[in-house]
Design an enzyme around this catalytic site. Sequence first.
Site, PDB file in Angstrom:
ATOM      1  CG  HIS A 139       6.862  10.631  20.978  1.00  0.00           C
ATOM      2  ND1 HIS A 139       7.793   9.712  20.541  1.00  0.00           N
ATOM      3  CD2 HIS A 139       7.515  11.420  21.866  1.00  0.00           C
ATOM      4  CE1 HIS A 139       8.949   9.939  21.125  1.00  0.00           C
ATOM      5  NE2 HIS A 139       8.817  10.963  21.942  1.00  0.00           N
ATOM      6  CG  ASP A 158      10.943  10.328  27.461  1.00  0.00           C
ATOM      7  OD1 ASP A 158      10.878  11.548  27.225  1.00  0.00           O
ATOM      8  OD2 ASP A 158      11.971   9.649  27.233  1.00  0.00           O
TER       9      ASP A 158
END
Length: 413
Positions: A40, A312
């Site tokens: 994102h 992540d």
Amino acid sequence: MNKTLIAAAVAGIVLLASNAQAQTVPEGYQLQQVLMMSRHNLRAPLANNGSVLEQSTPNKWPEWDVPGGQLTTKGGVLEVYMGHYMREWLAEQGMVKSGECPPPYTVYAYANSLQRTVATAQFFITGAFPGCDIPVHHQEKMGTMDPTFNPVITDDSAAFSEQAVAAMEKELSKLQLTDSYQLLEKIVNYKDSPACKEKQQCSLVDGKNTFSAKYQQEPGVSGPLKVGNSLVDAFTLQYYEGFPMDQVAWGEIKSDQQWKVLSKLKNGYQDSLFTSPEVARNVAKPLVSYIDKALVTDRTSAPKITVLVGHDSNIASLLTALDFKPYQLHDQNERTPIGGKIVFQRWHDSKANRDLMKIEYVYQSAEQLRNADALTLQAPAQRVTLELSGCPIDADGFCPMDKFDSVLNEAVK
């Protein structure tokens, strides 16, 4: 979201799009399929009352224009730019036609069901295919983790839990973080923090980290590594968002070297939790299975372009689960940057009648993020070629598709 700002971003990049430079591709090579695994884009940190951030400093944290954890307006702009850049590249390779919407079912976007991931996918599609009716698929219930993107432990045995904790402790033992903790203590004035005054936790250097690997939970750690990650993450997000430098870490970060020292904490946190082979293979299994289906087992019927948006932790665990070789991203201190994408590319070599795989990390540099630089083929995103241990690459970054298939087949076992 500020729709005027987003609209201006879309208009601005259209003006920059002329005279795009071609990317060099070996003669006879044709791009046939792309899958992007994206993190994102820019979000606000979690700095609510009682949070790790609030407990770790006497200083007041700056206000953000969105709630903690949500994609910011600027994050939307940055993702529009990335979408536009990827569209230019796809058009250059003949995967889409300039100025036209792609045919139905050729582009598939799928995001984890949190605001920041769904919004990132929406803004990417806006930048890449403005005005086109391409939905972003996600679980109906927002605010909950989709199993494909949820990096939780799926082995309920005590033996695995012990093995996973030992593996995380081993990863941490490889790191030299004393300098990072000392610099961070000074920046946040840790000795005067609520954590020190109320809980007698006055030293990050001397604190103990405790790892956990519980069934159906993400790998976790409590202690200075978690504190350090939260603080450095907040400073990094402030920098990207464009806060004045006297508000980024209260003006206490004075040099690139200090950023590098601090970033060791953020990268070390991620490495410890998600990059030991034992943990990564377990938590990334649903995502690996999805990618295997799209690129290997069902590739003849899969969409030509797939866009996945997660976190992540997804990228870090995926890179280890597939056994990528170590890599270095230039102009970035983050190992898995905000908005960065692992771009899997299936090519056909018509001369030799063979299929090939190329994998690149496509991301925005720290300065491109802070400055909100529009991206085009002339002013491109950063690209770093990645290599799988089981699929050695040639001088142009390509590896044989059958070897890639074998890597994926092994990873989903």
